[in-house]
Design a protein around this motif. Structure first.
Motif, short mmCIF file in Angstrom:
data_model
loop_
_atom_site.label_atom_id
_atom_site.label_comp_id
_atom_site.label_asym_id
_atom_site.label_seq_id
_atom_site.Cartn_x
_atom_site.Cartn_y
_atom_site.Cartn_z
N LEU A 275 0.81 -1.22 0.00
CA LEU A 275 0.00 0.00 0.00
C LEU A 275 0.85 1.26 0.00
CD1 LEU A 275 -2.84 -0.97 2.54
CD2 LEU A 275 -2.78 -1.26 0.06
N LEU B 139 -5.08 6.97 2.69
CA LEU B 139 -5.98 5.82 2.75
C LEU B 139 -7.06 6.07 3.79
CD1 LEU B 139 -3.58 2.71 2.82
CD2 LEU B 139 -4.61 3.78 0.82
N TRP C 18 -2.95 7.86 6.81
CA TRP C 18 -4.07 6.93 6.83
C TRP C 18 -5.05 7.35 7.90
CZ3 TRP C 18 -1.77 1.26 6.61
CH2 TRP C 18 -0.93 1.16 5.48
N THR D 273 -7.84 6.43 -1.09
CA THR D 273 -8.15 5.05 -1.43
C THR D 273 -8.81 4.39 -0.22
OG1 THR D 273 -6.30 4.90 -2.96
CG2 THR D 273 -7.19 2.82 -2.12
N VAL E 150 -9.78 1.15 1.94
CA VAL E 150 -9.30 -0.20 2.21
C VAL E 150 -10.07 -0.76 3.40
CG1 VAL E 150 -7.32 -1.66 2.79
CG2 VAL E 150 -6.99 0.39 1.37
#
Length: 440
Positions: A273, A279, A305, A408, A410
């Motif tokens: 990643l 994220l 993140w 993104t 996840v």
């Protein structure tokens, strides 16, 4: 029953030079060095690896996720493309990624395996022979402890709340096969500490010894008391007929965070990643320990993140209280060597959110079993309506919000396969609707 004894100071001094404790040194470290040092220990899982799949969606418009997915088609890309640690920017189809921790072990939930990742080796190092813990009738934690102990020659004793079900199934069945189950009336179960200690004392008898896992953890983190673990590491278990450790319900103690931090370190590698791309990491929250561990890992490593946890079993005040407790414990046990990220940690690690369709914990709404069936038939991924469907729903919502070049998304798949068997007994009418299948 014997009281745990500690070696003399002279004995400890004699082995200090050759002793390598699992504590982190007092030298100030940057984030990556701190995490590397923190994770330099024995683990239950041989490797932190996890498969990552990409779930492709047929439409960018997601209305009422989880209620019904009849207007959404899924496709599971089991070998997604990565470009220097980033998701392939040329892939413009709406999608989110899923970390398949449900595949870590055939019987142990992924989040339970991560929580026990750093716990079991400490139990082994202390020459424990018996483990006592507790949980609900369909406790995934109890089943995980039972299986993990039996795999290592330890005996587990599981105190389960309530009455024995008429038909053993799901986690209850696994707990019964792998461990020693005792059903405890709810009135007695309410005082967990007394219940656990009384049962451990009973098992120890007059010649055994009882210790709480927290005491083992403290010993492993102190140079002198860490020597105790070293001294006992190679001791044959038969030297003490019964050496019993008590593990709290859910294994939601600070040591459980280490396995999640280990997972974050693995995922942040450049060829997976990566460390640069923003994220949104989504997880379902029972106790909230998994979410806090992920958040700690992200902040300590300086990753962009954000951890989003779907609240299932408590109020937002309850989850924030749990987060503060775990942070405080982490800083007390491990945090002397890193202070550059403490302000950020104290501001909060996790974005706690309501489920798309809130309800009393454990309840299943009409249509959700069919939604799980729809996902399974199109992707080969099994989610359950209590936990992981909630994370799947939220991943779809966040993916829509981040559609225009945002972060993104996840999802961490925490497992839950065996829980479906217990739910099938409780919600017979919902599961009977599956007989017709989706083709009709």
């Amino acid at each position: 029953m014997k009281v745990e004894g500690f070696p003399s100071k002279s004995t400890i001094s004699a082995i200090k030079r050759g002793f390598q404790s699992q504590c982190v040194s007092n030298v100030k470290l940057d984030g990556e060095d701190f995490v590397s040092k923190l994770l330099d220990r024995r683990w239950t899982l041989p490797h932190p690896d996890a498969k990552i799949h990409q779930v492709m969606l047929s439409t960018s418009k997601v209305s009422q996720p989880g209620r019904a997915f009849s207007d959404v088609s899924f496709f599971n890309k089991i070998n997604p493309s990565f470009s220097h640690g980033l998701m392939d920017k040329d892939d413009r189809e709406p999608s989110f990624f899923i970390v398949r921790d449900d595949l870590l072990h055939p019987l142990i939930n992924g989040n339970k395996a991560r929580k026990l990742d750093g716990l079991i080796p400490l139990v082994e190092d202390h020459s424990v022979t018996h483990v006592v813990t507790c949980g609900g009738c369909q406790s995934a934690h109890a089943a995980a402890v039972a299986v993990s102990c039996s795999e290592r020659g330890l005996k587990s004793h599981l105190l389960l709340r309530g009455e024995q079900p008429e038909i053993l199934t799901g986690y209850n069945l696994i707990s019964t096969i792998y461990g020693n189950v005792t059903y405890v009336p709810r009135s007695l179960y309410a005082n967990r500490e007394m219940m656990l200690k009384s049962h451990a004392d009973y098992l120890a008898g007059s010649i055994g010894s009882v210790i709480w896992f927290d005491d083992i953890l403290k010993a492993s983190l102190s140079e002198n008391d860490g020597a105790l673990s070293f001294l006992q590491k190679d001791a044959h278990r038969s030297d003490h007929p019964r050496k019993i450790v008590i593990v709290n319900e859910g294994a939601g103690d600070v040591v459980a965070l280490l396995g999640l931090i280990r997972l974050v370190q693995y995922l942040s590698q450049n060829h997976i990643l990566g460390k640069e791309r923003p994220l949104k990491l989504v997880v379902d929250a029972g106790t909230g320990t998994t979410a806090v561990g992920l958040g700690l890992g992200a902040i300590c490593l300086g990753l962009p993140w954000e951890v989003t946890a779907v609240m299932l079993a408590d109020t937002i005040d309850g989850y924030r209280s749990q987060e503060k407790r775990l942070i405080s414990d982490f800083k007390r046990h491990f945090g002397l060597q890193i202070d550059h990220c403490f302000d950020e940690i104290d501001r909060g690690l996790v974005h706690w959110v309501e489920r798309c369709h809130p309800r009393k914990f454990g309840n299943v709404l009409e249509g959700e079993v069919e939604a799980c069936q729809h996902i399974a038939q199109q992707t080969g991924i099994l989610v359950d309506p209590v936990y992981t469907l909630a994370a799947w729903e939220m991943s779809m919502v966040l993916r829509e919000q981040e559609a225009e070049g945002g972060a993104t998304v996840v999802m961490l798949h925490t497992g839950g396969t065996l829980g479906m068997f217990g739910l099938a007994q409780r919600y017979k009418s919902y599961f009977s609707n599956l007989k017709a299948g989706l083709s009709n």
